[in-house]
Design an enzyme around this catalytic site. Sequence first.
Site, PDB file in Angstrom:
ATOM      1  N   ASP A   1      37.928  45.921  49.606  1.00  0.00           N
ATOM      2  CA  ASP A   1      38.101  46.522  48.162  1.00  0.00           C
ATOM      3  C   ASP A   1      36.949  46.105  47.294  1.00  0.00           C
ATOM      4  O   ASP A   1      36.391  45.384  47.839  1.00  0.00           O
ATOM      5  CB  ASP A   1      39.450  46.071  47.359  1.00  0.00           C
TER       6      ASP A   1
ATOM      7  N   ASP B   1      35.136  44.675  43.579  1.00  0.00           N
ATOM      8  CA  ASP B   1      35.619  44.035  42.404  1.00  0.00           C
ATOM      9  C   ASP B   1      34.292  44.039  41.549  1.00  0.00           C
ATOM     10  O   ASP B   1      33.143  44.144  42.258  1.00  0.00           O
ATOM     11  CB  ASP B   1      35.786  42.468  42.538  1.00  0.00           C
TER      12      ASP B   1
ATOM     13  N   ASP C   1      34.635  30.497  43.463  1.00  0.00           N
ATOM     14  CA  ASP C   1      34.824  29.580  44.544  1.00  0.00           C
ATOM     15  C   ASP C   1      33.734  29.126  45.577  1.00  0.00           C
ATOM     16  O   ASP C   1      33.431  27.874  45.518  1.00  0.00           O
ATOM     17  CB  ASP C   1      36.281  29.756  45.265  1.00  0.00           C
TER      18      ASP C   1
HETATM   19  P1  ATP Z   1      39.151  39.569  50.062  1.00  0.00           P
HETATM   20  O1  ATP Z   1      38.121  40.047  51.438  1.00  0.00           O
HETATM   21  O2  ATP Z   1      40.145  38.714  50.597  1.00  0.00           O
HETATM   22  O3  ATP Z   1      39.624  40.424  49.100  1.00  0.00           O
HETATM   23  P2  ATP Z   1      37.364  38.149  48.214  1.00  0.00           P
HETATM   24  O4  ATP Z   1      36.294  37.375  48.276  1.00  0.00           O
HETATM   25  O5  ATP Z   1      37.149  39.627  47.511  1.00  0.00           O
HETATM   26  O6  ATP Z   1      38.040  38.484  49.552  1.00  0.00           O
HETATM   27  P3  ATP Z   1      39.462  37.842  46.163  1.00  0.00           P
HETATM   28  O7  ATP Z   1      40.550  37.343  46.257  1.00  0.00           O
HETATM   29  O8  ATP Z   1      39.537  39.315  46.200  1.00  0.00           O
HETATM   30  O9  ATP Z   1      38.641  37.592  47.553  1.00  0.00           O
HETATM   31  O10 ATP Z   1      38.933  37.564  45.050  1.00  0.00           O
HETATM   32  C1  ATP Z   1      37.591  38.077  44.423  1.00  0.00           C
HETATM   33  C2  ATP Z   1      36.338  37.127  43.792  1.00  0.00           C
HETATM   34  O11 ATP Z   1      36.895  36.424  43.000  1.00  0.00           O
HETATM   35  C3  ATP Z   1      36.243  36.099  44.958  1.00  0.00           C
HETATM   36  O12 ATP Z   1      35.298  36.337  45.929  1.00  0.00           O
HETATM   37  C4  ATP Z   1      35.670  34.920  44.236  1.00  0.00           C
HETATM   38  O13 ATP Z   1      34.354  34.880  43.894  1.00  0.00           O
HETATM   39  C5  ATP Z   1      36.559  34.940  42.793  1.00  0.00           C
HETATM   40  N1  ATP Z   1      37.674  34.133  43.085  1.00  0.00           N
HETATM   41  C6  ATP Z   1      38.949  34.583  43.565  1.00  0.00           C
HETATM   42  N2  ATP Z   1      40.029  33.540  43.884  1.00  0.00           N
HETATM   43  C7  ATP Z   1      39.256  32.631  43.327  1.00  0.00           C
HETATM   44  C8  ATP Z   1      39.673  31.329  42.935  1.00  0.00           C
HETATM   45  N3  ATP Z   1      40.827  30.811  43.246  1.00  0.00           N
HETATM   46  N4  ATP Z   1      38.873  30.223  42.480  1.00  0.00           N
HETATM   47  C9  ATP Z   1      37.645  30.787  42.255  1.00  0.00           C
HETATM   48  N5  ATP Z   1      36.981  31.995  42.495  1.00  0.00           N
HETATM   49  C10 ATP Z   1      37.892  32.686  42.870  1.00  0.00           C
HETATM   50 MG    MG Z   2      38.446  41.103  47.017  1.00  0.00          MG
END
Ligand code: ATP
Ligand code: MG
Length: 466
Positions: free
Chosen positions: A74, A76, A155
Amino acid sequence: MLKRLFSLPFKNPLARSTPAINHQILPRDEHNISRRQISRAALKVMQRLGDGGYEAYLVGGGVRDLLLKDQPKDFDVATDATPEQVKQLFRNARIIGRRFKIVHVRFGREIIEVTTFRGHHHDASSSKHSARSEDGMLLRDNVYGDIQSDAIRRDFTVNALYYTLNKFSVHDFTNGMRDIQERKIRMIGKPETRYQEDPVRMLRAVRFAAKLNFDIERSTATPIGKMGPLLENIPAARLFEEVLKLFMGGYGVAVLKGLREYDLLQYLLPATDQALKQQLPYAEALFEQAAHNTDDRIQRDLRVTPAFIFAALLWPSVQSETRKLLDEGMPPVQASAEAAQNVISQQLQRTSIPKRFTQGMKEIWDLQHRLTRRQGKRAERIFEHPRFRAAYDFVLLREQAGEDLEGLGDWWTRYQDVDADERTRMSEKISGPGGGANRRRRRRRKPSGGNRGGNGSSSHNNSSQS
Ligand code: ATP
Ligand code: MG
């Protein structure tokens, strides 16, 4: 490869190990992200925010995965517009969340998550916007800032890369590009502090390492051993969501390995962890095979359900609990039901599991016994049970893990392939009250974990796990 166009020294008051922010901008010809790979919905959101006079960047997993030439799950978007301002720009927007306020902008089935740049906590004007628990855990985080403060609140460095439609460049404040190239999961800031703020980051480190096949950088990995217990403070609802992401992302085998390596399984699935540590019969092979089959189904776009995965991860404990109750003299039917209930109740203290899934787990377990009793009209009745498919898949899984069920899986595979008359004949051939196996069809199984060819049934691969 990284051409540094300009560097902005920027004092970061939160994270002592990142004293200055090194803002690097990669122009279009120095990265592989093309607009064509980004969903129309995400592009529209960024475009409209831009037209409204706001900054808008693609960030997080979307940018990371595109840089790694993977298809993002997805997209963001991060912006300097407040959630309320974002909502005003889009008819189809909804503000959600309390810990982190975010806006969901919906386009048909796709949801674009829009977050406002996070700021530093010492900027907080009141506890209304930011709150911490006694042990440093962030309870609320709605202090807004700029793109740089946003980057260091994220993170891992590979999750903090920003793509903009303005000249189509990528902005990097934390050396994330280097870590993408070196395939490293590295925490931004001081890992101990960041795990204290949010212990789930330990699970996220393991998850991203598994998903991307990256290493966890040493100083990011080291504190996990001693900080694991902080996960006990995480609400069961959030841990359930994490378990789903861990095991239903298509890389469960690697996740299981990582969770075991960092000894984190005990905080998510204590019974599963115990089954492994006590080396309960077939437990290890069963978990690995379940993770493998789930990964394989996801790869082939087949349905997977949390009920099936939880059923597998808790099965050795249910069996061991049943044996214990039988030894205490409880009648078999009651012992199985009570063992199932006990194991589920224990699990619910760690991860909430919606009722429809716990119901599914109980039915899969209950049918394991009933599938062996196939004489007379029984087979027909079981075959019509709504959970037959899942229970049958579960039998195959157990056999793949090395359990000898006396050809039960083959019997049911054949039962589904033949016509009604032959089914009747098959049921008639089953003898004895327990409906022992059809020994003529018995086939030798490979030892534990040997058969890794999907869910074990070539002609029934569409059988749903639901
Ligand atoms: P995925 O492929 O699983 O969606 P993602 O990196 O997009 O991976 P998400 O959980 O959708 O992960 O979160 C989007 C973004 O928000 C992350 O890439 C990170 O930058 C930030 N983020 C999410 N959760 C946290 C957290 N617990 N602490 C700090 N930053 C976070
Ligand atoms: Mg994501």
